[in-house]
Design an enzyme around this catalytic site. Structure first.
Site, mmCIF file in Angstrom:
data_model
loop_
_atom_site.group_PDB
_atom_site.id
_atom_site.type_symbol
_atom_site.label_atom_id
_atom_site.label_comp_id
_atom_site.label_asym_id
_atom_site.label_seq_id
_atom_site.Cartn_x
_atom_site.Cartn_y
_atom_site.Cartn_z
ATOM 1 N N ASP A 59 -33.458 -30.074 -30.965
ATOM 2 C CA ASP A 59 -33.709 -29.044 -29.947
ATOM 3 C C ASP A 59 -35.209 -28.782 -30.000
ATOM 4 O OD1 ASP A 59 -33.310 -27.134 -28.011
ATOM 5 O OD2 ASP A 59 -32.816 -25.556 -29.432
ATOM 6 N N CYS B 82 -36.162 -28.980 -36.011
ATOM 7 C CA CYS B 82 -36.667 -27.761 -35.375
ATOM 8 C C CYS B 82 -35.525 -26.740 -35.322
ATOM 9 C CB CYS B 82 -37.233 -28.036 -33.990
ATOM 10 S SG CYS B 82 -38.433 -29.395 -33.943
ATOM 11 N N GLY C 31 -31.402 -21.103 -36.340
ATOM 12 C CA GLY C 31 -30.219 -21.628 -36.990
ATOM 13 C C GLY C 31 -28.897 -21.544 -36.264
ATOM 14 N N ALA D 190 -34.692 -23.706 -36.929
ATOM 15 C CA ALA D 190 -34.692 -22.240 -36.986
ATOM 16 C C ALA D 190 -34.682 -21.646 -35.586
ATOM 17 C CB ALA D 190 -35.925 -21.762 -37.756
ATOM 18 N N ASP E 274 -37.327 -27.449 -40.433
ATOM 19 C CA ASP E 274 -38.248 -26.665 -39.619
ATOM 20 C C ASP E 274 -39.519 -26.456 -40.425
ATOM 21 O OD1 ASP E 274 -37.652 -24.756 -36.919
ATOM 22 O OD2 ASP E 274 -39.402 -24.193 -38.098
ATOM 23 N N CYS F 287 -34.779 -25.947 -23.827
ATOM 24 C CA CYS F 287 -34.419 -24.814 -22.963
ATOM 25 C C CYS F 287 -35.460 -24.663 -21.857
ATOM 26 C CB CYS F 287 -34.276 -23.524 -23.765
ATOM 27 S SG CYS F 287 -35.723 -23.063 -24.752
#
Length: 426
Positions: A300, A238, A242, A240, A259, A353
């Site tokens: 991520d 996952c 980058g 991008a 991605d 996040c």
């Protein structure tokens, strides 16, 4: 023009669910200064949306007319300028009235716009002072979650941090002190450079030469948990756009960036070219990708992104608990695939996040319960000392938007991130 664009974009976000980052993208030929003003109005209105709605609602005796659904966005954009921005009241009122007059759906309510915004200029700040922004500007579902996870005091601090426009953080290839001086910024404890008044990013020194890339200080931490990656084969799942791929490539890893989004991968490739870095790029669904084995995997994962509300305030109003439930299922599938790509003894770093425990701590506990091949590698004294403030009792990493109080709100904070480091047993 910028105020019209801001009102239209706000309407698209609130009624159409268009992400903030996309709301102004399809406006060709817009001057950078005008785009910046439109974005600032839009983001400010979204950050203080609950308070604006409450105060404007007090001034609308009959409520919003159902025949003019775009009227709310126009009033919110005007109200954001009057109450929260350095804009003369007469300009905010007058231009909002002009916009109303020239739109067929709101033309009949130009007088209402004039009356409401004039009253807002006179009475708004007093009415605003009577509100608790923690109750108005954080949706109920998020507020309840944060109180349950972090306690009310910390939840209030998170909400207060989210009310401010964040500074621009960049990751530099080398010489952070030198670049902080050139960019009129400061070096953060983790090595990122924070720029308080960036202006147009592409015009800053070093951008065209590929000496740095934009990356929030918290987003730069997960890749560092892998340690020395020189000559290691590392998958960035996952990946991008980058930023983490660039970190790994700069550190000497042989990176495979995976991605499923072609457009986002095009941006990743463009970033690598500008930065003069190389990585293998694979357009694939990371839940199905089978390119291992790897020495290390960085995942991520897609998430609710509630840790990024400082930058993406639309998320609070366009997502809900149902999104978290579906995302946690996807995250579990991605984690299982990441484990399958690791060689024995390999390292996995999982990050999101998100401030929501189900997308962070809960995912790691569930993975360890269902997969005896994996063990946690807790962070501790042997790791970077700059991470010490963010290490949880379990040895994971958890940052909050209210961390790093450094004086003015604009200098403080970082995105909310969770990251855990694990190893596949031999």
């Amino acid at each position: 023009m910028p105020r019209l664009l801001a009102a239209d974009a706000l309407d698209r976000v609130l009624r159409g669910g268009v992400p903030l980052d996309e709301a102004l993208q399809d406006v060709p030929g817009l001057e950078p200064r005008d785009r910046a003003l439109a974005f600032n109005i839009l983001a400010t209105a979204l950050r203080r949306l609950g308070s604006l709605r409450a105060v404007i609602g007090q001034l609308l005796e009959r409520g919003l007319p159902k025949s003019a659904p775009k009227l709310e966005a126009l009033l919110l954009a005007g109200g954001a300028q009057i109450l929260f921005m350095d804009v003369p009241d007469h300009a905010a009122v007058g231009l909002s009235v002009e916009i109303a007059r020239h739109d067929r759906t709101t033309g009949g309510f130009a007088g209402l716009v004039n009356a409401v915004l004039r009253r807002l200029a006179r009475e708004g700040k007093e009415r605003l002072a009577a509100l608790d922004p923690f109750l108005t500007d954080t949706p109920d579902w998020l507020r309840a979650r944060w109180i349950a996870a972090y306690g009310e005091e910390k939840a209030r601090a998170i909400a207060a941090a989210n009310a401010h426009q964040p500074a621009l953080d960049v990751t530099v290839k080398s010489d952070p002190e030198g670049w902080a001086q050139r960019l009129s910024g400061e070096v953060l404890p983790t090595g990122s450079v924070r720029i308080l008044e960036a202006g147009q990013v592409r015009a800053l020194p070093g951008f065209d030469d590929g000496d740095w890339w934009v990356q929030d200080a918290a987003a730069a931490l997960p890749a560092r948990l892998l340690g020395d990656v020189r000559c290691l084969r590392v998958a960035d799942l996952c990946a991008a756009p980058g930023g983490k791929t660039a970190q790994l490539a700069q550190a000497g890893a042989a990176v495979v960036a995976v991605d499923r989004s072609g457009p986002r991968l095009r941006r990743l490739r463009e970033n690598l070219v500008r930065l003069r870095l190389t990585a293998e790029v694979a357009e694939a669904d990371a839940t199905l990708y089978d390119g291992g084995p790897f020495d290390a995997v960085l995942l991520d994962a897609p998430c609710s992104a509630t840790g990024t509300l400082r930058r993406h305030p639309d998320i609070a109003w366009t997502k809900g608990p149902g999104d978290i439930a579906s995302l946690t299922l996807l995250q579990a599938r991605l984690l299982d695939r990441a484990v399958s790509l690791l060689r024995p003894g390999g390292t996995l770093v999982y990050s999101t996040c998100s401030l929501e425990p189900e997308e962070g701590e809960g995912q790691i506990e569930a993975l360890l319960a269902r997969n005896s091949d994996m063990e946690r590698l807790p962070l501790g004294e042997k790791d970077d000392a700059a991470l010490a403030a963010f290490i949880t009792p379990q040895g994971d990493l958890r940052t909050l938007p209210c961390d790093w109080v450094r004086g003015e709100p604009e200098r403080s904070g970082l995105d909310g991130f969770f990251a855990a480091r694990l190893r596949k047993r031999n």
